[in-house]
Motif scaffolding. Structure first.
Motif, PDB file in Angstrom:
ATOM      1  N   GLU A  27       0.848  -1.272  -0.037  1.00 56.52           N
ATOM      2  CA  GLU A  27       0.149  -0.135   0.088  1.00 56.52           C
ATOM      3  C   GLU A  27       0.797   1.346   0.145  1.00 56.52           C
ATOM      4  O   GLU A  27       0.694   2.129  -0.758  1.00 56.52           O
ATOM      5  N   GLU A  28       1.781   1.149   0.635  1.00 57.10           N
ATOM      6  CA  GLU A  28       3.033   2.293   0.913  1.00 57.10           C
ATOM      7  C   GLU A  28       3.555   2.382  -0.801  1.00 57.10           C
ATOM      8  O   GLU A  28       3.544   3.781  -1.158  1.00 57.10           O
ATOM      9  N   GLU A  29       3.775   1.315  -1.488  1.00 61.79           N
ATOM     10  CA  GLU A  29       4.167   1.559  -2.769  1.00 61.79           C
ATOM     11  C   GLU A  29       3.243   2.365  -3.504  1.00 61.79           C
ATOM     12  O   GLU A  29       3.744   2.971  -4.602  1.00 61.79           O
ATOM     13  N   ASP A  30       1.925   1.820  -3.553  1.00 61.38           N
ATOM     14  CA  ASP A  30       0.862   2.357  -4.263  1.00 61.38           C
ATOM     15  C   ASP A  30       0.795   3.994  -4.030  1.00 61.38           C
ATOM     16  O   ASP A  30       0.375   4.656  -4.909  1.00 61.38           O
ATOM     17  N   MET A  31       0.722   4.273  -2.735  1.00 64.95           N
ATOM     18  CA  MET A  31       0.488   5.811  -2.610  1.00 64.95           C
ATOM     19  C   MET A  31       1.861   6.427  -2.776  1.00 64.95           C
ATOM     20  O   MET A  31       1.462   7.604  -3.467  1.00 64.95           O
ATOM     21  N   GLN A  32       3.020   5.870  -2.951  1.00 65.05           N
ATOM     22  CA  GLN A  32       3.920   6.624  -3.372  1.00 65.05           C
ATOM     23  C   GLN A  32       4.169   7.062  -4.966  1.00 65.05           C
ATOM     24  O   GLN A  32       4.532   7.989  -5.363  1.00 65.05           O
ATOM     25  N   ALA A  33       3.482   5.818  -5.659  1.00 63.94           N
ATOM     26  CA  ALA A  33       3.517   6.012  -6.782  1.00 63.94           C
ATOM     27  C   ALA A  33       2.365   6.907  -7.335  1.00 63.94           C
ATOM     28  O   ALA A  33       2.389   7.437  -8.531  1.00 63.94           O
ATOM     29  N   SER A  34       1.223   7.147  -6.373  1.00 64.93           N
ATOM     30  CA  SER A  34       0.298   7.940  -6.746  1.00 64.93           C
ATOM     31  C   SER A  34       0.594   9.653  -6.213  1.00 64.93           C
ATOM     32  O   SER A  34      -0.086  10.353  -6.875  1.00 64.93           O
ATOM     33  N   TYR A  35       1.360   9.827  -5.536  1.00 60.92           N
ATOM     34  CA  TYR A  35       1.802  10.988  -5.041  1.00 60.92           C
ATOM     35  C   TYR A  35       3.156  11.644  -5.737  1.00 60.92           C
ATOM     36  O   TYR A  35       4.254  10.920  -5.699  1.00 60.92           O
ATOM     37  N   ALA A  36       3.405  12.821  -5.967  1.00 63.64           N
ATOM     38  CA  ALA A  36       4.822  13.504  -6.185  1.00 63.64           C
ATOM     39  C   ALA A  36       5.086  14.789  -5.321  1.00 63.64           C
ATOM     40  O   ALA A  36       3.718  15.440  -5.077  1.00 63.64           O
ATOM     41  N   GLU A  73      -2.104  13.470 -11.498  1.00 64.24           N
ATOM     42  CA  GLU A  73      -3.422  13.312 -12.454  1.00 64.24           C
ATOM     43  C   GLU A  73      -3.548  11.944 -13.132  1.00 64.24           C
ATOM     44  O   GLU A  73      -2.670  11.396 -13.186  1.00 64.24           O
ATOM     45  N   GLY A  74      -4.895  11.681 -12.981  1.00 69.58           N
ATOM     46  CA  GLY A  74      -4.977  10.383 -13.670  1.00 69.58           C
ATOM     47  C   GLY A  74      -5.126   9.284 -12.504  1.00 69.58           C
ATOM     48  O   GLY A  74      -5.412   8.053 -12.598  1.00 69.58           O
ATOM     49  N   ALA A  75      -4.619   9.754 -11.143  1.00 69.97           N
ATOM     50  CA  ALA A  75      -4.645   8.662 -10.324  1.00 69.97           C
ATOM     51  C   ALA A  75      -6.203   7.989  -9.846  1.00 69.97           C
ATOM     52  O   ALA A  75      -7.106   8.781 -10.051  1.00 69.97           O
ATOM     53  N   ASP A  76      -6.069   6.831  -9.780  1.00 67.99           N
ATOM     54  CA  ASP A  76      -7.490   6.121  -9.458  1.00 67.99           C
ATOM     55  C   ASP A  76      -7.821   6.462  -7.834  1.00 67.99           C
ATOM     56  O   ASP A  76      -7.357   5.607  -7.033  1.00 67.99           O
ATOM     57  N   ARG A  77      -8.613   7.292  -7.769  1.00 72.85           N
ATOM     58  CA  ARG A  77      -8.849   7.727  -6.325  1.00 72.85           C
ATOM     59  C   ARG A  77      -9.797   6.693  -5.457  1.00 72.85           C
ATOM     60  O   ARG A  77      -9.770   6.495  -4.293  1.00 72.85           O
ATOM     61  N   GLU A  78     -10.635   6.055  -6.291  1.00 76.53           N
ATOM     62  CA  GLU A  78     -11.448   5.066  -5.700  1.00 76.53           C
ATOM     63  C   GLU A  78     -10.742   4.094  -5.118  1.00 76.53           C
ATOM     64  O   GLU A  78     -10.904   3.271  -4.064  1.00 76.53           O
TER      65      GLU A  78
END
Length: 723
Positions: free
Chosen positions: A73-82, A93-98
């Motif tokens: 989950e940490e890996e997914d969150m880090q990939a979704s934020y900059a 932009e384009g991150a799957d928020r759901e």
């Protein structure tokens, strides 16, 4: 219902388009409650923050959230934020928020709980992890306990966070996001306003789209039903026009009028409702059920209770009302029959002072129909309040049980409102089907009555191969060869052994007592009935081998009762076809002795003729009917007691003109008066359906007793002697 669907099957493309429009309308209709729920729950309740995933957060918060996340989950969150230039983390932009929310909601909720704790803060917990006082596994066990999951370890959970519901987790995550925005100095009100405007704009757009789609579907439905009505009326008219007298005797005129108007109207109305309501109801019903399942309120059983209650109510009402609906069309037929008889015979009714009797007869038919209609209307009147009671009861149940869910934190107010709306939509879908089911039996009866007429095969049919080509230059020699005829269902023959020949340039007359078969004989010639024995030929060709169109082209027929059509004198005299010229018309009117009263009218041949010729006298009507028949220059002229309304002088002049002008036509006259047929070339005396004598007037006086009796009853001895 299946007969009505068969009519709709002729417009498959339009019906398919309507179904597509209804699906689009149902989509809009079913989306609106969810938007309402979002506005209540998210726009108002959550300040416009839709997800427990912040669009922007501080680095400190980012690190704190990671405490309660697995490595994946940490890996997914880090990939979704900059990280931006200010050191804050921004959602890409384009991150799957759901998808991201399923991973971040619980950590964000736990962060809120931890921030509110007086004993430990996120920073202390992070320090404890770095020092080894608390392991990552123990924190994840704590997270599992908070989510109400079974733990793999033995760590004791904090009772304050044990078993948080999904709704509570989502709300706490949103609160955490809101707190983060405030910490970043973001304008919370602008976030809320932007959300409300976005959702409100979408709702408005869907509403406008739904309105446009509904109007278009209604327009197409109206056009289809109107086309069905038009096609049925045309088919019914063509069928009735092809009927022989046998079929006309089977279906009363009043019944055919009812079938052409009221019955087709019923089918039109039901067709519109089938397209607009019956097709729409299951789409909304199924869509509503799917939406209810997605709300996860745990109150789906209420819908089952509602549907069961509605089905029970409808079943009882249909059991009571259905027989009455089936009876109603028969009573409408009876009402039309009585009304037509009274209106047609109003002069006779007055002459015999039978107004009171006919009023009672009309009143009886009227009350029978009224009683049935009142019964069905009362039954349906009961249905609506009962339906409203069921719907209101369902609403109370939803609010009651929904309020408990809201109180326990398992349900949000907006979700409860959406559930109420979806439930009402499902119930209304069943209600619409119920309403149309009330009308279907009557429409089904109407369709059966129309199909009965359309399926009736005319007894008089053209042969596949006719001999029309052999009569291109017809002479008009009419011959009866041992003709016999019996009416359908009768026990005895109306005519037996009739044989004679009528030649062009000659006048053949038929006379006899009332009921001897004179009119029956002449009606066999144009094939209003077909002979049951023997044959009738024209120039040696059996009339059954000719097409009816060609047969009728050869004839000019004047019925016993003169019939005129609404229009003017010219349109009636040229009724035989467009080939009739003004000269033909004027010549025919002169032969029929009609010019005298035509010339007395200001508009002459353009003078108006009312429906049924009610604005001309009986004698004028007969003369116009005679003129209409001879204007087409027929080869065979048939006069069925067509001179009875003429005075003796007009009768004599008209017969003389006919003899002079129709010298090449075969003339057959049925008459009651001997004076009308006195100079006929051949007189046929009928007695009880058989030929009692045949010859000239003088010959029959000498050798036919039946003719002598008729002659003595109408003429004096002096007249008999002089003729």
């Amino acid at each position: 219902m299946f007969k009505v669907l068969k009519y709709l099957g002729k417009s498959k493309a339009a019906v398919a388009a309507i179904i597509a429009l209804l699906i689009l309308q149902a989509y809009c209709d079913l989306e609106l409650p969810q938007y309402t729920a979002d506005i209540v729950d998210v726009g108002i309740g959550q300040g416009g923050i839709e997800y427990g995933v912040p669009e922007r957060m501080r680095a400190e918060t980012f690190d704190n959230v990671r405490i309660f996340m697995t490595a994946e989950e940490e890996e997914d969150m880090q990939a979704s934020y900059a990280m931006d230039e200010n050191g804050n983390y921004v959602l890409a932009e384009g991150a799957d928020r759901e998808a991201l929310e399923t991973e971040m909601a619980l950590p964000m909720a736990l962060l809120t709980l931890l921030s509110a704790s007086e004993e430990i803060s996120p920073k202390i917990l992070r320090d404890m992890m770095e020092s080894g006082a608390v392991s990552k596994e123990e924190i994840l066990q704590y997270r599992e306990m908070a989510a109400g999951e079974e733990t793999k370890g033995t760590a004791e959970p904090d009772s304050g966070v044990e078993g948080l519901s999904d709704s509570m987790i989502a709300q706490m995550a949103v609160n955490s996001v809101k707190a983060e925005y405030e910490a970043l100095g973001m304008d919370i009100e602008s976030v809320q306003t932007r959300y409300l405007l976005d959702k409100g704009g979408r709702m408005l757009g869907l509403s406008v789209l739904m309105m446009a789609v509904s109007i278009l579907a209604g327009l197409l439905s109206a056009r289809i039903s109107a086309k069905i009505g038009s096609d049925l009326r045309s088919s019914l008219f063509r069928q009735v026009v092809s009927f022989s007298d046998a079929e006309m005797d089977r279906f009363s005129t009043a019944s055919l009028i009812t079938r052409s108007t009221n019955d087709i109207q019923q089918i039109q109305m039901v067709s519109v409702m089938l397209l607009r309501m019956v097709l729409y109801a299951p789409i909304v019903g199924v869509g509503g059920v799917l939406k209810v399942i997605r709300t996860r309120t745990g109150m789906g059983w209420i819908i089952l209770v509602a549907v069961a209650a509605i089905m029970l109510l409808v079943g009882i009402l249909m059991l009571v009302a259905m027989p009455k609906f089936k009876k109603m069309q028969t009573l409408v037929d009876r009402m039309n029959l009585v009304s037509r008889e009274i209106l047609t015979g109003i002069m006779v009714i007055r002459a015999f002072s039978r107004e009171k009797f006919e009023e009672k007869r009309f009143d009886r038919a009227n009350k029978d129909l009224m009683g049935t209609q009142l019964f069905t209307n009362r039954v349906m009147t009961i249905m609506m309040p009962m339906m409203m009671l069921i719907m209101n009861g369902i609403t109370v149940m939803i609010v009651w049980f929904g309020a408990k869910g809201v109180d326990l934190g398992n349900l949000q107010v907006g979700d409860m409102l959406a559930f109420i709306t979806y439930t009402m939509q499902i119930v209304m879908a069943f209600l619409m089907i119920t309403m149309i089911s009330v009308m279907l039996p009557r429409a089904g009866v109407a369709a059966e009555r129309i199909e009965e007429v359309l399926a009736t095969r005319a007894t008089i049919q053209d042969k596949e191969i006719t001999r029309d080509g052999e009569l291109k230059e017809a002479k008009g020699v009419l011959k009866f060869e041992n003709v016999g005829f019996r009416y359908p269902g009768a026990d005895e023959d109306a005519l037996q052994g009739i044989s004679f020949t009528a030649n062009p340039g000659e006048t053949t007359a038929v006379i006899g007592s009332t009921g001897c078969g004179k009119s029956t004989l002449i009606r066999l010639i144009p094939r209003y009935y077909d002979v049951t024995e023997g044959s009738i030929t024209i120039d040696g060709i059996d009339i059954r081998d000719l097409s009816q169109h060609r047969l009728h082209e050869l004839m000019g027929y004047v019925p016993q009762k003169g019939v005129l059509f609404s229009g003017d004198i010219e349109s009636n005299l040229k009724f035989g076809g467009d080939f009739i010229t003004d000269k033909d018309m004027e010549e025919a009117a002169a032969i029929a002795q009609a010019m005298e009263f035509i010339d007395s009218k200001p508009k002459r041949f353009q003078s108006e003729i009312a429906q049924g010729g009610t604005n001309v006298s009986g004698g004028q009507k007969q003369r116009l009917s005679i003129a209409r028949a001879i204007a087409k220059h027929p080869k065979i002229c048939l006069f069925d007691d067509s001179f009875s309304a003429l005075d003796y002088k007009t009768d004599a002049v008209l017969r003389k003109a006919l003899h002079e002008k129709l010298s090449d036509a075969t003339v057959v006259i049925v008459a009651q008066r001997i004076s009308t047929i006195l100079h006929a070339d051949r007189i046929i005396v009928l007695d009880d359906g058989k030929i009692a004598g045949m010859g000239t007037h003088k010959e029959l006086l000498e050798n036919c007793e039946a003719y002598r009796e008729i002659a003595h009853s109408q003429l004096s001895e002096a007249e008999l002697g002089s003729r």
